[in-house]
Each structure stands twice: as C-alpha cells, then as structure tokens.
Enzyme design. Structure first.
Site, PDB file in Angstrom:
ATOM      1  N   GLY A  36     -41.349  -5.191  30.111  1.00  0.00           N
ATOM      2  CA  GLY A  36     -42.620  -5.919  30.695  1.00  0.00           C
ATOM      3  C   GLY A  36     -42.135  -7.256  30.877  1.00  0.00           C
ATOM      4  N   SER A  38     -41.918 -11.267  30.829  1.00  0.00           N
ATOM      5  CA  SER A  38     -41.725 -12.246  29.877  1.00  0.00           C
ATOM      6  C   SER A  38     -43.181 -12.620  29.150  1.00  0.00           C
ATOM      7  CB  SER A  38     -40.962 -13.476  30.623  1.00  0.00           C
ATOM      8  OG  SER A  38     -40.781 -14.390  29.313  1.00  0.00           O
ATOM      9  N   ALA A  39     -42.977 -12.833  27.830  1.00  0.00           N
ATOM     10  CA  ALA A  39     -44.481 -12.997  27.260  1.00  0.00           C
ATOM     11  C   ALA A  39     -45.445 -11.826  27.116  1.00  0.00           C
ATOM     12  CB  ALA A  39     -44.865 -14.286  27.717  1.00  0.00           C
ATOM     13  N   SER A  40     -45.029 -10.855  27.703  1.00  0.00           N
ATOM     14  CA  SER A  40     -46.055  -9.595  27.432  1.00  0.00           C
ATOM     15  C   SER A  40     -46.132  -9.197  25.836  1.00  0.00           C
ATOM     16  CB  SER A  40     -45.566  -8.398  28.242  1.00  0.00           C
ATOM     17  OG  SER A  40     -44.310  -7.963  27.716  1.00  0.00           O
ATOM     18  N   GLY A  41     -45.068  -9.509  25.289  1.00  0.00           N
ATOM     19  CA  GLY A  41     -45.262  -9.179  23.882  1.00  0.00           C
ATOM     20  C   GLY A  41     -44.292  -8.370  23.227  1.00  0.00           C
ATOM     21  N   LYS A  42     -43.088  -8.284  24.012  1.00  0.00           N
ATOM     22  CA  LYS A  42     -41.989  -7.447  23.604  1.00  0.00           C
ATOM     23  C   LYS A  42     -41.360  -7.553  22.268  1.00  0.00           C
ATOM     24  CE  LYS A  42     -39.778  -8.020  27.423  1.00  0.00           C
ATOM     25  NZ  LYS A  42     -40.751  -9.005  27.927  1.00  0.00           N
ATOM     26  N   SER A  43     -40.839  -8.830  22.402  1.00  0.00           N
ATOM     27  CA  SER A  43     -40.252  -9.162  20.828  1.00  0.00           C
ATOM     28  C   SER A  43     -41.070  -9.450  19.752  1.00  0.00           C
ATOM     29  CB  SER A  43     -39.739 -10.596  21.278  1.00  0.00           C
ATOM     30  OG  SER A  43     -38.709 -10.594  22.279  1.00  0.00           O
ATOM     31  N   SER A 107     -35.704  -4.541  23.313  1.00  0.00           N
ATOM     32  CA  SER A 107     -36.935  -5.224  24.081  1.00  0.00           C
ATOM     33  C   SER A 107     -36.234  -5.959  25.072  1.00  0.00           C
ATOM     34  CB  SER A 107     -37.671  -6.061  23.068  1.00  0.00           C
ATOM     35  OG  SER A 107     -37.040  -6.748  22.191  1.00  0.00           O
TER      36      SER A 107
HETATM   37  P1  ADP Z   1     -41.495 -11.015  25.183  1.00  0.00           P
HETATM   38  O1  ADP Z   1     -40.581 -10.786  24.246  1.00  0.00           O
HETATM   39  O2  ADP Z   1     -42.298  -9.955  25.848  1.00  0.00           O
HETATM   40  O3  ADP Z   1     -41.228 -12.233  26.224  1.00  0.00           O
HETATM   41  P2  ADP Z   1     -42.813 -12.647  23.162  1.00  0.00           P
HETATM   42  O4  ADP Z   1     -43.108 -11.686  21.947  1.00  0.00           O
HETATM   43  O5  ADP Z   1     -41.613 -13.306  22.891  1.00  0.00           O
HETATM   44  O6  ADP Z   1     -42.825 -11.845  24.459  1.00  0.00           O
HETATM   45  O7  ADP Z   1     -44.243 -13.354  23.362  1.00  0.00           O
HETATM   46  C1  ADP Z   1     -45.589 -13.054  23.314  1.00  0.00           C
HETATM   47  C2  ADP Z   1     -46.436 -13.947  22.847  1.00  0.00           C
HETATM   48  O8  ADP Z   1     -47.701 -13.520  23.067  1.00  0.00           O
HETATM   49  C3  ADP Z   1     -46.354 -14.394  21.389  1.00  0.00           C
HETATM   50  O9  ADP Z   1     -46.387 -15.789  21.183  1.00  0.00           O
HETATM   51  C4  ADP Z   1     -47.318 -13.376  20.504  1.00  0.00           C
HETATM   52  O10 ADP Z   1     -47.775 -14.067  19.479  1.00  0.00           O
HETATM   53  C5  ADP Z   1     -48.434 -13.505  21.773  1.00  0.00           C
HETATM   54  N1  ADP Z   1     -49.624 -12.649  21.713  1.00  0.00           N
HETATM   55  C6  ADP Z   1     -50.801 -12.709  21.764  1.00  0.00           C
HETATM   56  N2  ADP Z   1     -51.389 -11.669  21.603  1.00  0.00           N
HETATM   57  C7  ADP Z   1     -50.532 -10.483  21.595  1.00  0.00           C
HETATM   58  C8  ADP Z   1     -50.501  -9.222  21.446  1.00  0.00           C
HETATM   59  N3  ADP Z   1     -51.667  -8.663  21.402  1.00  0.00           N
HETATM   60  N4  ADP Z   1     -49.316  -8.541  21.387  1.00  0.00           N
HETATM   61  C9  ADP Z   1     -48.221  -9.022  21.372  1.00  0.00           C
HETATM   62  N5  ADP Z   1     -48.084 -10.539  21.455  1.00  0.00           N
HETATM   63  C10 ADP Z   1     -49.073 -11.264  21.810  1.00  0.00           C
END
Ligand code: ADP
Length: 208
Positions: A36, A38-43, A107
């Site tokens: 997904g 970046s910032a979708s919530g994977k990590s 992820s």
């Molecule tokens: P990715 O790994 O996809 O780049 P991150 O997990 O690093 O994404 O960042 C996602 C951000 O969105 C985090 O700051 C997280 O706290 C926030 N967030 C808000 N709502 C949600 C949700 N429902 N599920 C996952 N993350 C969320």
C-alpha cells in the site's frame, strides 16, 4: 528475474521437514505481504499484529521496508529496477522465514504488481501460504497523515519517484485481504487478519 550466476549448485533438503518445525511451533509458516501507499498504515498494523500474535503464543516476525534498506538492501535505491530487486530479496527472505515455520509479516509499499506476483509465484512453488494484504486508503488520507514528512518533500520536489505522487502504485487485483485504514481502526484491522489466519488453519500445525 535475474539469471543464475552460479553453476554446480544443488538444493540440500536437510533432515528435518517444514512440517516437523511447524509441529514444534504449533502453527504454520506463512507470509502476510502488506502492500500500500506510504503512510497507509502497513508498519503500524504489522507491529500491532506481531505483538498480538506473540501474546497469543505464536512465533511471528516482521520484515519492514526501512529496516531492510538499512542492511540487506542498503545498496539499492528507488528506481524501478532497484525496487524490483529489493522486493525479490525480501520475497526470498520472507519465504525462508516462513519455511522456518514463522508467521512472517512483510510490510513494503511494493508498488508494482509484477514484483508482487513473482513473490507470490515463488511461494506457490514452495507450497508456502502467501496472503497479499492490501493496506488501503485514499492517497489524500495518506498525504494528510504524512508521519515522516515524505509527501511534503515529494510535493516540494525534494524527493523524486515517490509512490502516488510521481511514481505509480498498482493496486492488487485479487488480494487475499483488503483493509481500508480510513474506515477501520488498527485493532479492527489486526482482528480481521487474525480471523483470516484462523480460518485458513495457519494458527495450528497442518494435520499429518
Ligand atoms: P506505512 O508503513 O504504510 O508507511 P505507517 O504505519 O508508518 O504507514 O504510518 C501510518 C500512520 O497513520 C501512522 O502514524 C498511524 O498512527 C496512522 N493511522 C491513523 N489511522 C490509522 C489506521 N486506522 N490504521 C493504520 N494507521 C493509522
């Protein structure tokens, strides 16, 4: 796919089977592949899932984008070729972890369908369960979250080839799971993945 450079190599099967390792651990090895923006919530979801699995007595391990780029893929950038090689390496590592009997949570943005499909194919070849998990939200939501300030940099032209801004993201066509993080809480997403693992019989060793 890269050519084999080495010749005269042969796979050594060892004297212990995956089923024996899985019986020891009381679960089945698999790869949960989160993809997904970046910032979708994977990590965030991966870390919460890993914690929850461990609390329930399961051996899980997380492979995470930035972490892998510190070591295994430190020589790679973000061109299409380097992204493909990065995903190939991670796919192979995930497969080894899963073969060890571990519930492996990968992820990675992994924006290109073909790269994900070749990881899927290599898992299928080894009969290792592969669950492509689309961690989805509209790009506007990801951009608003921007926990690492990367979208801001990409918009300012300080970061080139950023997925969703000036590099494509090819959404999965047929993922095992889709978790819409603009609608689900982190806990709800984790719950849905756990339910799927249970349903697929991955939280117990296979029947012999
Ligand atoms: P990715 O790994 O996809 O780049 P991150 O997990 O690093 O994404 O960042 C996602 C951000 O969105 C985090 O700051 C997280 O706290 C926030 N967030 C808000 N709502 C949600 C949700 N429902 N599920 C996952 N993350 C969320």
């Amino acid at each position: 796919m890269q050519e084999h450079k080495a010749t005269n190599i042969r796979w050594h099967a060892g004297e212990v089977t995956r089923a024996q390792r899985e019986a020891l651990l009381g679960q089945r090895g698999c790869t949960i592949w989160m993809t997904g923006y970046s910032a979708s919530g994977k990590s965030t979801i991966a870390a919460a899932l890993e914690r929850e699995l461990l609390q329930r007595g399961h051996h899980a391990y997380r492979l995470d984008g930035d972490n892998i780029r510190h070591g295994l893929s430190r020589d790679l950038g973000f061109s299409a070729e380097d992204r493909a090689e990065n995903i190939r390496r991670i796919g192979e590592v995930a497969k080894l972890f899963a073969d060890a009997g571990i519930i492996t949570i990968a992820s990675f943005i992994s924006p290109y369908r073909a790269d994900r499909e070749s990881v899927r194919a290599s898992h299928a070849e080894a009969s290792i369960p592969f669950l492509e998990t689309f961690i989805s939200c509209p790009i506007e939501v990801a951009e608003r979250r921007d926990p690492k300030g990367l979208y801001r940099k990409a918009r300012a032209g300080e970061l080139k080839g950023f997925t969703g801004i000036d590099d494509p993201y090819e959404a999965p066509l047929n993922p095992e799971m889709e978790l819409k993080t603009d609608e689900l809480t982190v806990g709800e997403s984790v719950g849905l993945i756990l339910a799927r693992l249970q349903e697929d019989g991955l939280l117990h060793p296979a029947q012999q």
